[in-house]
Design an enzyme around this catalytic site. Structure first.
Site, PDB file in Angstrom:
ATOM      1  N   ASP A   1      -9.979   2.286   2.105  1.00  0.00           N
ATOM      2  CA  ASP A   1      -9.902   1.706   3.447  1.00  0.00           C
ATOM      3  C   ASP A   1     -10.398   2.704   4.493  1.00  0.00           C
ATOM      4  O   ASP A   1     -11.128   2.346   5.415  1.00  0.00           O
ATOM      5  CB  ASP A   1      -8.460   1.322   3.796  1.00  0.00           C
TER       6      ASP A   1
ATOM      7  N   GLY B   1      -0.249  -2.114  14.752  1.00  0.00           N
ATOM      8  CA  GLY B   1       0.154  -2.040  13.357  1.00  0.00           C
ATOM      9  C   GLY B   1       0.622  -0.647  12.995  1.00  0.00           C
ATOM     10  O   GLY B   1       0.262   0.333  13.654  1.00  0.00           O
ATOM     11  N   SER B   2       1.436  -0.542  11.931  1.00  0.00           N
ATOM     12  CA  SER B   2       1.931   0.784  11.524  1.00  0.00           C
ATOM     13  C   SER B   2       2.089   0.890  10.008  1.00  0.00           C
ATOM     14  O   SER B   2       2.695   1.827   9.514  1.00  0.00           O
ATOM     15  CB  SER B   2       3.283   1.080  12.199  1.00  0.00           C
ATOM     16  N   GLY B   3       1.530  -0.059   9.267  1.00  0.00           N
ATOM     17  CA  GLY B   3       1.636  -0.032   7.808  1.00  0.00           C
ATOM     18  C   GLY B   3       0.554   0.821   7.167  1.00  0.00           C
ATOM     19  O   GLY B   3      -0.083   1.657   7.822  1.00  0.00           O
ATOM     20  N   GLY B   4       0.335   0.591   5.875  1.00  0.00           N
ATOM     21  CA  GLY B   4      -0.614   1.398   5.128  1.00  0.00           C
ATOM     22  C   GLY B   4      -2.029   1.316   5.658  1.00  0.00           C
ATOM     23  O   GLY B   4      -2.730   2.328   5.780  1.00  0.00           O
ATOM     24  N   MET B   5      -2.489   0.110   5.988  1.00  0.00           N
ATOM     25  CA  MET B   5      -3.837  -0.038   6.516  1.00  0.00           C
ATOM     26  C   MET B   5      -3.952   0.592   7.896  1.00  0.00           C
ATOM     27  O   MET B   5      -4.985   1.171   8.246  1.00  0.00           O
ATOM     28  CB  MET B   5      -4.212  -1.518   6.585  1.00  0.00           C
TER      29      MET B   5
ATOM     30  N   LYS C   1       0.793  -1.226   0.000  1.00  0.00           N
ATOM     31  CA  LYS C   1       0.000   0.000   0.000  1.00  0.00           C
ATOM     32  C   LYS C   1       0.828   1.282   0.000  1.00  0.00           C
ATOM     33  O   LYS C   1       0.351   2.330  -0.424  1.00  0.00           O
ATOM     34  CB  LYS C   1      -0.957  -0.003   1.196  1.00  0.00           C
TER      35      LYS C   1
END
Length: 274
Positions: free
Chosen positions: A105, A128-132, A69
């Site tokens: 999202d 979490g720390s990614g795109g989502m 992402k």
């Protein structure tokens, strides 16, 4: 079922571990609406080449899932404000070779926060720390939540996301508890190394009022199973998948299906999510 033919419009998804969610949802709606379209899921071996294929082959739409992402940003031509605001892409629309990136999202998470009447005064552990995770954190911030802790092993990414929205950061969940638990990592995802792992401890689940897992494969993740057993309010990845896929469908086709058509597509999607 529409027979394959040379004039079909193609849409695809790119994911490290593809599921049948989008494939069944989109194809069901194509058939219901009489569209000469088809949707296919792929696990790319080279992201840049895959996006070049979207452009070069005239593929109309491309859904982007974990872990691409953020990496895909450098490969598109334009960024819609929905993607620019959180530096994360989950949808690409191809207009005659010009690729525009969007993020549906965020709207899906925002709708679920509203639909479930989550209290902005509640405390939140967001893992979490990614795109989502960026989309999820932004949606909680915009819904008025302030007592949010980003839990991320990657200190650089975790702190950056927390600082962006004036949230707290922690490397591990540890003994922490909160009113709302949100998993935005691959923990519990089918086919992964941690598919049988709980994203939060049983103690944290017991202390929470809401358990929210964005993982859509399987539909019943370990976290959702544990949350149901504990009698918690549940928000599932399947719900996220339906809402974000609907907005993708509208971006690709320009058509908004009826509520009844979406419900039928969602039911069809859930019968074959392996």
């Amino acid at each position: 079922m529409t027979l394959l033919n040379k004039d079909m419009t193609l849409c695809i998804s790119l994911s490290a571990r593809p599921s049948n969610n989008g494939t069944r949802f989109h194809n069901h709606l194509y058939e219901a609406l009489g569209l000469n379209w088809i949707y296919k899921a792929f696990a790319p071996t080279n992201l840049a080449q895959a996006i070049a294929g979207v452009r070069g082959l005239g593929i109309r739409g491309c859904a982007i899932s974990m872990p691409y992402k953020e990496d895909v940003i450098a490969l598109v031509d334009r960024m819609d404000p929905s993607a620019t605001a959180i530096d994360s892409v989950n949808t690409i629309v191809n207009d005659a070779g010009v690729l525009t990136a969007y993020n549906t999202d965020y709207s899906a998470i925002a709708q679920l926060i509203t639909r479930n009447e989550l209290d902005p005064a509640a405390s939140v552990l967001l893992r979490g720390s990614g795109g989502m995770a960026k989309a999820t954190a932004a949606a909680f911030r915009d819904a008025g939540f302030t007592d949010v802790t980003i839990v991320a092993r990657n200190e650089s990414n975790g702190r950056a996301l927390a600082d962006l929205y004036d949230f707290a950061w922690a490397a591990e969940v540890g003994d922490a508890t909160a009113d709302i638990l949100v998993n935005v990592t691959p923990i519990g995802m089918a086919g992964g190394a941690e598919e049988h792992t709980l994203a939060f401890s049983e103690a944290a689940i017991g202390a929470a009022s809401v358990v929210f897992d964005v993982v859509a494969l399987p539909a019943e993740t370990p976290l959702i199973i544990a949350g149901r057993a504990a009698g918690k309010t549940l928000i599932t990845g399947a719900e996220v998948a339906t809402l974000q896929a609907l907005e993708q469908f509208v971006l690709y086709t320009g058509i908004r299906p009826s509520v009844e058509q979406v419900q039928a597509a969602e039911e069809f999607m859930r019968t074959g999510t392996a």
